[in-house]
Design a protein around this motif. Structure first.
Motif, PDB file in Angstrom:
ATOM      1  N   SER A 165      -6.305  -8.953  -3.475  1.00 37.43           N
ATOM      2  CA  SER A 165      -5.169  -8.554  -4.311  1.00 37.43           C
ATOM      3  C   SER A 165      -5.045  -9.490  -5.519  1.00 37.43           C
ATOM      4  CB  SER A 165      -3.881  -8.579  -3.470  1.00 37.43           C
ATOM      5  OG  SER A 165      -2.787  -8.086  -4.189  1.00 37.43           O
ATOM      6  N   LYS A 174      -7.625  -1.281   4.730  1.00 37.49           N
ATOM      7  CA  LYS A 174      -7.284  -0.612   3.469  1.00 37.49           C
ATOM      8  C   LYS A 174      -8.050   0.698   3.325  1.00 37.49           C
ATOM      9  CE  LYS A 174      -7.000  -3.017  -0.336  1.00 37.49           C
ATOM     10  NZ  LYS A 174      -7.355  -4.002  -1.390  1.00 37.49           N
ATOM     11  N   THR A 215       0.866  -1.170   0.000  1.00 35.20           N
ATOM     12  CA  THR A 215       0.000   0.000   0.000  1.00 35.20           C
ATOM     13  C   THR A 215       0.908   1.227   0.000  1.00 35.20           C
ATOM     14  OG1 THR A 215      -0.128   0.477   2.380  1.00 35.20           O
ATOM     15  CG2 THR A 215      -1.490  -1.339   1.556  1.00 35.20           C
ATOM     16  N   THR A 240     -10.136  -5.312   4.375  1.00 28.61           N
ATOM     17  CA  THR A 240     -10.804  -4.261   3.606  1.00 28.61           C
ATOM     18  C   THR A 240     -10.992  -3.018   4.465  1.00 28.61           C
ATOM     19  OG1 THR A 240     -11.933  -5.893   2.227  1.00 28.61           O
ATOM     20  CG2 THR A 240     -12.879  -3.675   2.298  1.00 28.61           C
TER      21      THR A 240
END
Length: 396
Positions: free
Chosen positions: A39, A392, A3, A389
């Motif tokens: 991913s 993220k 990330t 999730t």
């Protein structure tokens, strides 16, 4: 997975298996399903928990080579290992034995060295790698201050022997590997103050002359080696239970030049006993289970009471003020009826990471799915995807 704010993974201690064959079987089942949702088109990072038995298995019969091939075939990479629990972690009573063998025992040193040798063979080029570990020992195993000090001295020496191994690996491969020590309630190192004091007064004090003698380093080189290869694992749940402010902790670490090897992204239970006390106590009883330690810190008017487990707090106190309980609850929920979580602490830590990055490794670590109240349990792959999730989204 990569990330903009670091490599994000989850810890495989959520999957069963003390022998490598069993754990690898669980990884082969779950990881491709999780990777496909999180991913699908980019490499997927994985934080692996390797138990004591598994760490020996991996070095036999081509196990490590087979695992490396599987990682490549599944576009998955490993950059961090969880070396805290050595023995059984599922379907057995763990409690304080999660610390055993502790750093006073040579078995802990030898196990950790095996983990670093595994990680060295798995680590992608250009990445540093870390192994998280226990905070030296369990505090209540040492009944006097003298015995605790003696235990700390032995534990520190064993850690220094691991540092020598990491220096040898770095000389041979160029890899930078670090031992990430994880403060925890009722560990010998419980909080950031104790960790910093130990780092300065024990690790550096004993370690600098040790590395000068053992490796022929200068004083400056020896201190730099210790700061590079011994860091802290910032478990958000643990620091929240101790009522430590994230910015204060991170400022303290930065001011003393101590690195953060990784953030373990985890959430604790939180209860405000300002009202509805009987109802909240009854809800808490549903979280009192026989497998893991659930230390409690109760704070009222700046006074703290500490309990070694949730049952001790429920049966030996009159609830008041705010309780924080070491119980890694799901990240995507912040309210459990009248109970809450410390999820806001995670948001603060991740916001700091976005604006003032202090580590390259981020690992979700919720391992209590099997002991949560039934209404909080979901299929394991779905739970992991929801947690990852949510993290993220916080990193956007």
């Amino acid at each position: 997975m990569q990330t903009p704010h670091g490599h994000l993974t989850y810890c495989s201690n959520i999957h069963p298996g003390e022998k490598w064959h069993d754990h690898f079987s669980a990884l082969r089942t779950s990881v491709p399903l999780i990777r496909q949702q999180l991913s699908p088109d980019a490499p997927f990072g994985l934080g692996v928990r390797i138990a004591g038995l598994a760490s020996k298995d991996l070095h036999r019969d081509g196990g490590l080579s087979a695992f490396r091939d599987w990682l490549s075939e599944n576009n998955t990479y490993v950059f961090t290992l969880n070396g805290f629990p050595y023995g059984g972690f599922h379907n057995t009573r763990v409690k304080q034995d999660v610390h055993a063998p502790d750093w006073i025992q040579p078995e802990r040193r030898d196990y950790t060295i095996r983990l670093f040798r595994v990680l060295s063979q798995l680590l992608p080029d250009g990445l540093d790698g870390g192994v998280s570990t226990s905070p030296l020992s369990y505090r209540h195993w040492w009944q006097t201050e003298t015995s605790r000090k003696e235990a700390v001295a032995v534990a520190t020496h064993h850690i220094l022997e691991v540092v020598v191994e990491l220096l040898d690996i770095r000389r041979k491969t160029g890899q930078v590997l670090h031992l990430d020590i994880e403060p925890e309630p009722d560990g010998i190192l419980e909080n950031s103050i104790e960790f910093v004091d130990w780092f300065k007064d024990e690790l550096l004090f004993r370690g600098v002359p040790y590395l000068i003698q053992k490796k022929g380093l200068s004083e400056t080189e020896a201190e730099e080696a210790l700061r590079t290869h011994v860091q802290v694992c910032y478990d958000v749940c643990h620091f929240a239970v101790e009522f430590e402010d994230p910015d204060v902790v991170l400022d303290r670490l930065e001011a003393t030049g101590i690195g953060v090897g990784k953030i373990q992204i985890s959430s604790a239970l939180k209860v405000d006993f300002g009202n509805d006390v009987p109802e909240k106590v009854e809800l808490l009883r549903r979280f009192d289970e026989p497998v893991y330690l659930h230390q409690v810190v109760a704070q009222s008017d700046a006074t703290q009471l500490k309990f070694p487990d949730l049952d001790a707090a429920l049966w030996n106190s009159t609830p008041s003020g705010e309780w924080r309980i070491h119980y890694h609850v799901p990240l995507f929920v912040d309210q459990y009826g009248l109970l809450k979580s410390t999820r806001d602490e995670i948001v603060r830590v991740l916001n700091r990471q976005k604006t003032q990055p202090f580590t390259r490794h981020l690992e979700v670590e919720t391992y209590t799915w099997g002991v949560l109240p039934p209404e909080s349990q979901l299929p394991i792959e779905e739970s992991i995807v929801r947690e990852m999730t949510w993290v993220k989204e916080q990193l956007l």
